[in-house]
Design a protein around this motif. Structure first.
Motif, PDB file in Angstrom:
ATOM      1  N   LEU A 224       0.825  -1.205   0.000  1.00  0.00           N
ATOM      2  CA  LEU A 224       0.000   0.000   0.000  1.00  0.00           C
ATOM      3  C   LEU A 224       0.863   1.260   0.000  1.00  0.00           C
ATOM      4  O   LEU A 224       0.617   2.203  -0.760  1.00  0.00           O
ATOM      5  CB  LEU A 224      -0.919   0.006   1.222  1.00  0.00           C
ATOM      6  N   SER A 225       1.881   1.272   0.857  1.00  0.00           N
ATOM      7  CA  SER A 225       2.759   2.443   0.941  1.00  0.00           C
ATOM      8  C   SER A 225       3.511   2.652  -0.362  1.00  0.00           C
ATOM      9  O   SER A 225       3.685   3.783  -0.825  1.00  0.00           O
ATOM     10  CB  SER A 225       3.747   2.275   2.097  1.00  0.00           C
ATOM     11  N   ALA A 226       3.965   1.557  -0.962  1.00  0.00           N
ATOM     12  CA  ALA A 226       4.755   1.663  -2.187  1.00  0.00           C
ATOM     13  C   ALA A 226       3.933   2.197  -3.351  1.00  0.00           C
ATOM     14  O   ALA A 226       4.339   3.128  -4.048  1.00  0.00           O
ATOM     15  CB  ALA A 226       5.355   0.300  -2.547  1.00  0.00           C
ATOM     16  N   VAL A 227       2.750   1.616  -3.564  1.00  0.00           N
ATOM     17  CA  VAL A 227       1.950   2.055  -4.712  1.00  0.00           C
ATOM     18  C   VAL A 227       1.371   3.446  -4.487  1.00  0.00           C
ATOM     19  O   VAL A 227       1.241   4.242  -5.435  1.00  0.00           O
ATOM     20  CB  VAL A 227       0.833   1.042  -5.051  1.00  0.00           C
ATOM     21  N   ALA A 228       1.035   3.778  -3.228  1.00  0.00           N
ATOM     22  CA  ALA A 228       0.538   5.126  -2.947  1.00  0.00           C
ATOM     23  C   ALA A 228       1.635   6.155  -3.172  1.00  0.00           C
ATOM     24  O   ALA A 228       1.400   7.232  -3.735  1.00  0.00           O
ATOM     25  CB  ALA A 228       0.019   5.210  -1.512  1.00  0.00           C
ATOM     26  N   GLY A 229       2.861   5.821  -2.748  1.00  0.00           N
ATOM     27  CA  GLY A 229       3.972   6.747  -2.922  1.00  0.00           C
ATOM     28  C   GLY A 229       4.358   6.937  -4.371  1.00  0.00           C
ATOM     29  O   GLY A 229       4.833   8.009  -4.761  1.00  0.00           O
ATOM     30  N   ALA A 230       4.155   5.922  -5.205  1.00  0.00           N
ATOM     31  CA  ALA A 230       4.521   6.009  -6.623  1.00  0.00           C
ATOM     32  C   ALA A 230       3.426   6.645  -7.470  1.00  0.00           C
ATOM     33  O   ALA A 230       3.663   6.984  -8.628  1.00  0.00           O
ATOM     34  CB  ALA A 230       4.834   4.612  -7.167  1.00  0.00           C
ATOM     35  N   SER A 231       2.224   6.803  -6.911  1.00  0.00           N
ATOM     36  CA  SER A 231       1.085   7.282  -7.690  1.00  0.00           C
ATOM     37  C   SER A 231       0.986   8.806  -7.654  1.00  0.00           C
ATOM     38  O   SER A 231       1.219   9.424  -6.613  1.00  0.00           O
ATOM     39  CB  SER A 231      -0.216   6.694  -7.132  1.00  0.00           C
ATOM     40  N   PRO A 232       0.613   9.426  -8.766  1.00  0.00           N
ATOM     41  CA  PRO A 232       0.291  10.857  -8.735  1.00  0.00           C
ATOM     42  C   PRO A 232      -0.938  11.085  -7.871  1.00  0.00           C
ATOM     43  O   PRO A 232      -1.815  10.207  -7.773  1.00  0.00           O
ATOM     44  CB  PRO A 232       0.019  11.192 -10.204  1.00  0.00           C
ATOM     45  N   ALA A 233      -1.018  12.245  -7.223  1.00  0.00           N
ATOM     46  CA  ALA A 233      -2.077  12.501  -6.245  1.00  0.00           C
ATOM     47  C   ALA A 233      -3.472  12.328  -6.829  1.00  0.00           C
ATOM     48  O   ALA A 233      -4.377  11.796  -6.163  1.00  0.00           O
ATOM     49  CB  ALA A 233      -1.912  13.901  -5.674  1.00  0.00           C
ATOM     50  N   ASP A 234      -3.659  12.740  -8.082  1.00  0.00           N
ATOM     51  CA  ASP A 234      -5.000  12.685  -8.659  1.00  0.00           C
ATOM     52  C   ASP A 234      -5.398  11.292  -9.141  1.00  0.00           C
ATOM     53  O   ASP A 234      -6.528  11.083  -9.583  1.00  0.00           O
ATOM     54  CB  ASP A 234      -5.121  13.685  -9.822  1.00  0.00           C
ATOM     55  N   ARG A 235      -4.494  10.333  -9.072  1.00  0.00           N
ATOM     56  CA  ARG A 235      -4.792   8.951  -9.491  1.00  0.00           C
ATOM     57  C   ARG A 235      -4.633   7.959  -8.343  1.00  0.00           C
ATOM     58  O   ARG A 235      -4.804   6.754  -8.541  1.00  0.00           O
ATOM     59  CB  ARG A 235      -3.845   8.539 -10.633  1.00  0.00           C
TER      60      ARG A 235
END
Length: 396
Positions: free
Chosen positions: A322-333
């Motif tokens: 969860l932390s990894a994919v959230a950190g790699a994602s742009p805020a609007d996506r």
């Protein structure tokens, strides 16, 4: 916004409501053997009844995951409690397997509404500067509630009257009390909008997320698949192969996996996201090995050990994912990407479990379990090897 939000009391009360809802989703776990005796269905039916829940969760995540952003947290959570109450009523009325399917589907709809909205609600009700502790509260009540469900049902089924009815009557009372609490909590969404403005936000993967998402999704899939096996067929294995007929023991074994997951998630803060994902894969591999030993040697001690280790591995890998994919994602996506991860995770808690049920007929419970373990071991080994070659650095 209404009500008083001072202090930790609203946050903790919201967490208690969250826990009650999640407990209902695992409440039938130690009772499946009793239903099997009552209705005379197969192990495949048990796994399908269990997996229907995940299909309900996935449907809500795909179609209504962002509804609470528009209409508010409380209306969505009240709807979730309504589905939880309807699920309990289905189990109370169950005189055929059709009622079990309906109860599990309604339970999945309830969990789907709570998964995102309740987590955000707990975080938003925390006092200023308390986001880290609030994250722990949300994590603990989610997994703790899941663990309390089989523990409560097992104890009541073993030591009280009406084993197929009392657990759901108790949960129905808890749901009613939770609705009363929820109505007294403040709404945290300031800009409320009509329901028609909440359009489905389908899962998506921006290009920069894909290298992180693949191994994260595989680790999440395996961790949830292990949980799926423990919560669907482990009571049957304990009863048939180990001759453990005590429902409280069956419920406790499943509960241990969920409680250990909370401990595993807490470890992520110490080891970091970059290390927690490959470490979680390694721990999940160890859990699979212990489970294989339990199936091969018919040892209760190995079943308990595999439940504890699987919980820690799932907690490490899933919070890291969860932390990894959230950190790699742009805020609007970000919401769409996290929804995609949850869809993969809940696919893991359903499809492999049904596969085990299909194989039980020709291969027996132990043989089906060993095939499942071999497949999951290949997946988690591949994910771990990839992560060792290309470490995740986001959020570390």
């Amino acid at each position: 916004m209404d009500g008083d939000r001072s202090g930790w009391r609203p946050c903790l009360l919201a967490g208690a409501v969250f826990a009650v809802c999640m407990a209902g989703t695992t409440l039938p776990t130690p009772l499946y053997g009793l239903y099997q005796d009552k209705f005379g269905f197969s192990e495949l039916t048990i796994t399908v009844v269990y997996a229907v829940y995940a299909f309900g969760v996935i449907g809500v995540l795909l179609l209504a995951g962002n509804v609470s952003d528009a209409v508010g947290r409380r209306p969505v959570l009240l709807a979730g409690l309504g589905f939880a109450a309807a699920s309990a009523v289905c189990f109370l009325c169950a005189d055929s397997v059709g009622w079990l399917y309906a109860g599990r589907l309604l339970s999945g709809l309830s969990a789907g509404l709570f998964t995102g909205a309740a987590t955000v609600f707990v975080l938003e009700l925390a006092p200023p500067g308390g986001s880290s502790r609030a994250t722990f509260v949300a994590t603990a009540v989610n997994m703790g509630g899941l663990g309390c469900g089989p523990l409560l049902a097992g104890l009541l089924a073993q030591y009280a009257v009406w084993p197929l009815y009392l657990p759901f009557a108790v949960h129905l009372a808890l749901v009613a009390a939770s609705a009363t609490v929820l109505l007294r909590l403040p709404e945290t969404v300031r800009d409320l909008r009509p329901l028609r403005t909440a359009r489905p936000q389908p899962p998506s993967l921006p290009r920069q997320v894909r290298p992180v998402f693949g191994p994260s999704a595989i680790a999440s899939f395996v961790g949830f698949a292990l949980f799926g096996v423990f919560t669907s067929v482990s009571p049957s294995f304990l009863a048939q192969s180990l001759h453990v007929g005590n429902h409280a023991v069956s419920g406790l074994v499943v509960a241990l996996a969920f409680f250990a997951s909370t401990a595993g998630q807490l470890l992520v803060g110490r080891v970091g996201v970059g290390r927690s994902l490959p470490l979680g894969c390694a721990v999940l591999f160890l859990a699979l090995a212990l489970l294989a030993g339990a199936l091969y040697r018919d040892l209760l001690s190995l079943v308990v050990a595999s439940a504890l280790v699987a919980g820690i591995g799932q907690g490490l890998s899933f919070r890291g994912a969860l932390s990894a994919v959230a950190g790699a994602s742009p805020a609007d996506r970000r919401a769409a990407v996290i929804s995609a991860l949850f869809v993969v995770a809940y696919t893991g808690i359903s499809v492999p479990v049904i596969g085990v049920g299909v194989l039980v007929g020709p291969m027996g419970l132990e043989g089906a379990g060993l095939v499942f373990i071999a497949c999951m071991a290949v997946l988690v080994s591949a994910a771990g090897a990839y992560l060792l070659r290309r470490p995740v650095r986001i959020g570390d």
